[in-house]
Design an enzyme around this catalytic site. Structure first.
Site, PDB file in Angstrom:
ATOM      1  N   ASP A 113      -3.080  -5.581   3.118  1.00  6.32           N
ATOM      2  CA  ASP A 113      -3.380  -4.607   4.168  1.00  6.32           C
ATOM      3  C   ASP A 113      -3.168  -5.349   5.476  1.00  6.32           C
ATOM      4  OD1 ASP A 113      -4.769  -3.155   6.198  1.00  6.32           O
ATOM      5  OD2 ASP A 113      -5.798  -2.052   4.606  1.00  6.32           O
ATOM      6  N   HIS A 114      -2.052  -5.093   6.137  1.00  8.68           N
ATOM      7  CA  HIS A 114      -1.679  -6.000   7.240  1.00  8.68           C
ATOM      8  C   HIS A 114      -2.668  -5.948   8.400  1.00  8.68           C
ATOM      9  CE1 HIS A 114       0.234  -2.439   9.047  1.00  8.68           C
ATOM     10  NE2 HIS A 114       0.234  -3.093  10.185  1.00  8.68           N
TER      11      HIS A 114
ATOM     12  N   LYS B 159       0.828  -1.181   0.000  1.00 10.29           N
ATOM     13  CA  LYS B 159       0.000   0.000   0.000  1.00 10.29           C
ATOM     14  C   LYS B 159       0.877   1.251   0.000  1.00 10.29           C
ATOM     15  CE  LYS B 159       0.670   1.462   3.529  1.00 10.29           C
ATOM     16  NZ  LYS B 159       0.984   2.083   4.826  1.00 10.29           N
TER      17      LYS B 159
ATOM     18  N   LYS C   8      -0.245  10.499  14.130  1.00  9.61           N
ATOM     19  CA  LYS C   8       1.093  10.262  14.697  1.00  9.61           C
ATOM     20  C   LYS C   8       1.300  11.184  15.908  1.00  9.61           C
ATOM     21  CE  LYS C   8       2.490   7.741  11.086  1.00  9.61           C
ATOM     22  NZ  LYS C   8       2.455   6.284  11.233  1.00  9.61           N
TER      23      LYS C   8
ATOM     24  N   HIS D  61      -6.086   1.213   6.051  1.00 10.25           N
ATOM     25  CA  HIS D  61      -6.395   0.290   7.136  1.00 10.25           C
ATOM     26  C   HIS D  61      -7.792   0.488   7.737  1.00 10.25           C
ATOM     27  CE1 HIS D  61      -2.288  -0.908   6.869  1.00 10.25           C
ATOM     28  NE2 HIS D  61      -1.784   0.151   7.458  1.00 10.25           N
TER      29      HIS D  61
END
Ligand code: BG6
Length: 474
Positions: free
Chosen positions: A176-177, A147, A325, A239
Site C-alpha cells: 500500500d504505497h 492492490k 476523482k 489507502h
C-alpha cells in the site's frame, strides 16, 4: 542494512504501474546505492507483449526518462540497464521466465533471493501465484502483491488461501504505497517519540478526525480497471483505512513489524461495521461519457464516509474519510479537530465562522509534507480579540529531503530486507472487508457532482456538526 543479493521478477513489466513507479523507483534505489551488491531485474509479461531483453531495456529507459527523478544516462544508467532481462510468462507456459530467472541467478552467482512483484490486474493474482508454486519458482522467494487485495471478504479470503498455499505469511508483502510516504510513517514518530502529542491524542481532547484525499485527476483512461473497482475499493479500503490505522493505534510494544501490525489490526477489529446511511457515493458528471465506461455505470468515483471505532480511546469520536476523482484540489490531509475549552470567556472570536479549523492539528502528507497546528491567539491591539494563528513544521525547512524515498521505493526496499512493518497483514485486510460488508451489500445510490467541486452536497450533512477542513487557504 543492505539487502541480500536479489533477483527481482517484475510481473506486469509493460504495464502502467511499472512504467510510472516501479522501474523509475528501482533505478532511483540503484542510484542511491540502496540495492544489493548483486542483483538482476527480470521483467515479465504475456508472450504477446513481444518484448525481448532489448525491448524491455528500451521500455525501462523510456519509463525512467518520462517518470524518473534522474535521467537514464551515464554510467549509473548503463550499470542499471545491464541488470535488466525479460522472460515471457503465460498460464501454462512459464519456461521462458524460468530460463530468464535461472540465467539471472547464474549471472549473480551464490544463492540470491527471489522477489516477485505482482504489478498485474488483481484477477491475474491467483493464476500467477499458482504458477510460481507449480514451477518451483516460489521456493524461498518473497511476494509483493498489489492492490486491491480482493473485492470483498470472500474474495480476500480465497486469495489469502491461494497465496498461503505457496508463500508463508512472513514472505507476503501486500503493498500500500501510502504507507511508504514519509509523512504517513512520521505519524508514528510524531505520536510516540514526543511527550506532548500523545497525552491529548484521545477522546478526551479530540472531537473528530478527518482523513481527506481529494484528487484532481479523473480516471485518466483507466476505465477497464476503475469500472470494476470504484473509489471505495481503490482508495478507501486500500489507502485511507491504513492511515486511519496509524492515526488510531495504541502505542506498540516495540517498533517492529509484529507489534505495529498487531496494533493496527486491533484498530480494524474495533471498527464498527460501516453503516450505509453514513456513506456518500458520488460520480463526477462526465464519468459516464469516459471511453470504456458503461453509460449506466453505478461505479463511484467519490466516497465519503463516517467510521466509528468502538474502543476505549476513540469511543464517540467520528472519523470522516473522503476521496474522489475530478475534485477541486489534489491533497493528502489528516486533520485532528480538538474539543472546545469548557468555558467561552472571550467576548468575540472567529471560531463560529471558522468551521472548527481554528483548533486543529493538520498533517499534510503531500510529498514532502508538513504539519500545522492551528489555534486561537490574541490579536494585537487594546481589545481582547481572538484571531486564528498557526505553527507549521515543513519537512523542507527542518530536514534535507534529498534522501527521501518515494512510497514505492521505500516499500520495495523494505520487502527486499524482509521488513513487513509497513505492509498489511492477511487478518487486517480481511477484517477491513468484513467491516465493509454492510456497505458493499447495500450501497447507497451514486450522486452526481460537478468536476472541480468537493463532491455531492450531502457531504456537509455527513460531517455535521463539524465542517470539512478543506478547502483551506493554501
Ligand atoms: C492508487 C490508485 O493506488 O493511488 C489511484 O489506484 C490513485 O487511483 C493513486 O490516483 C493516488 O496515489 P498518490 O500517491 O498519487 O496520492
Amino acid at each position: 542494512p543492505r539487502p541480500d543479493d536479489h533477483v527481482v521478477v517484475l510481473f506486469g513489466a509493460t504495464g502502467d504501474l511499472a512504467k510510472r513507479k516501479l522501474l523509475p523507483g528501482l533505478f532511483h534505489l540503484a542510484r542511491a546505492g540502496l540495492l544489493p551488491d548483486r542483483y538482476r531485474i527480470v521483467g515479465s509479461a504475456p508472450a504477446d507483449a513481444a518484448l525481448g531483453p532489448d525491448g524491455f531495456r528500451e521500455h525501462a529507459r523510456e519509463a525512467v526518462a518520462a517518470f524518473g527523478r534522474s535521467k537514464p544516462e551515464g554510467p549509473a544508467w548503463q550499470e542499471f540497464e545491464a541488470t535488466l532481462s525479460f522472460g515471457a510468462a503465460d498460464p501454462g507456459a512459464y519456461d521462458p521466465l524460468l530460463t530468464a530467472v535461472r540465467d539471472a541467478e547464474h549471472a549473480i552467482g551464490g544463492n540470491p533471493r527471489r522477489l516477485f512483484h505482482l504489478a498485474v490486474p488483481p484477477k491475474a493474482f491467483p493464476s500467477v501465484v499458482g504458477e510460481l508454486g507449480t514451477t518451483g519458482l516460489a521456493e524461498g522467494g518473497r511476494l509483493i502483491v498489489e492492490k486491491p487485495f480482493g473485492t470483498d471478504l470472500a474474495s480476500a479470503r480465497a486469495l489469502d488461501e491461494t497465496i498461503h498455499g505457496v508463500f508463508d505469511e512472513d514472505r507476503v508483502f501486500r503493498i500500500d504505497h501510502f504507507l511508504g510516504k514519509e509523512s504517513v510513517d512520521n505519524i508514528i514518530a510524531l505520536r510516540f517519540a514526543n511527550g506532548f502529542f500523545e497525552p491529548v491524542w484521545n477522546r478526551d481532547h479530540i472531537s473528530h478526525v478527518q482523513i481527506d484525499v481529494p484528487e484532481k485527476l479523473t480516471i485518466e483512461g483507466r476505465a477497464g480497471f476503475f469500472e470494476g473497482t470504484g473509489t471505495f475499493r481503490d482508495m478507501i479500503v486500500t489507502h485511507l483505512f491504513q492511515i486511519l490505522g496509524f492515526v488510531a493505534m495504541e502505542p506498540p510494544a516495540a517498533l517492529d513489524a509484529r507489534s505495529l501490525r498487531a496494533e493496527k489490526d486491533k484498530v480494524f477489529q474495533s471498527m464498527r461495521p460501516l453503516d450505509p446511511a453514513h456513506v456518500v457515493r458520488g460520480q463526477y458528471a462526465a464519468y459516464r461519457d469516459e471511453p470504456g465506461v458503461d453509460p449506466h455505470s453505478d461505479t463511484e468515483t467519490f466516497a465519503a464516509l463516517r467510521v466509528d471505532i468502538d474502543n476505549w480511546r476513540w469511543a464517540g469520536v467520528p472519523f470522516y474519510l473522503r476521496s474522489g476523482k475530478a475534485l477541486a484540489q489534489g491533497r493528502h490531509l489528516v486533520t485532528l479537530g480538538f474539543r472546545e475549552p469548557p468555558l467561552r470567556m472571550f467576548p468575540t472570536d472567529s471560531r463560529d465562522a471558522a468551521g472548527g479549523r481554528h483548533n486543529a492539528l493538520v498533517i499534510d502528507f503531500d510529498d514532502p509534507g508538513r504539519i500545522t497546528a492551528r489555534f486561537l491567539a490574541k490579536e494585537p491591539g487594546p481589545d481582547m480579540r481572538l484571531g486564528e494563528a498557526r505553527m507549521t513544521f515543513a519537512y523542507t525547512d527542518c530536514f534535507n529531503t534529498a534522501h527521501a524515498l518515494e512510497g514505492y521505493e521505500r516499500l520495495i526496499l523494505d520487502a527486499m530486507l524482509g521488513d513487513q512493518s509497513l505492509f498489511t497483514s492477511a487478518d487486517g485486510i480481511e477484517r477491513l472487508w468484513e467491516a465493509s460488508s454492510p456497505l458493499l451489500q447495500n450501497p447507497p445510490p451514486v450522486q452526481s457532482y460537478a468536476s472541480g467541486s468537493w463532491g455531492p452536497d450531502s457531504i456537509h450533512q455527513l460531517i455535521h456538526p463539524y465542517a470539512w477542513y478543506l478547502p483551506d487557504e493554501s
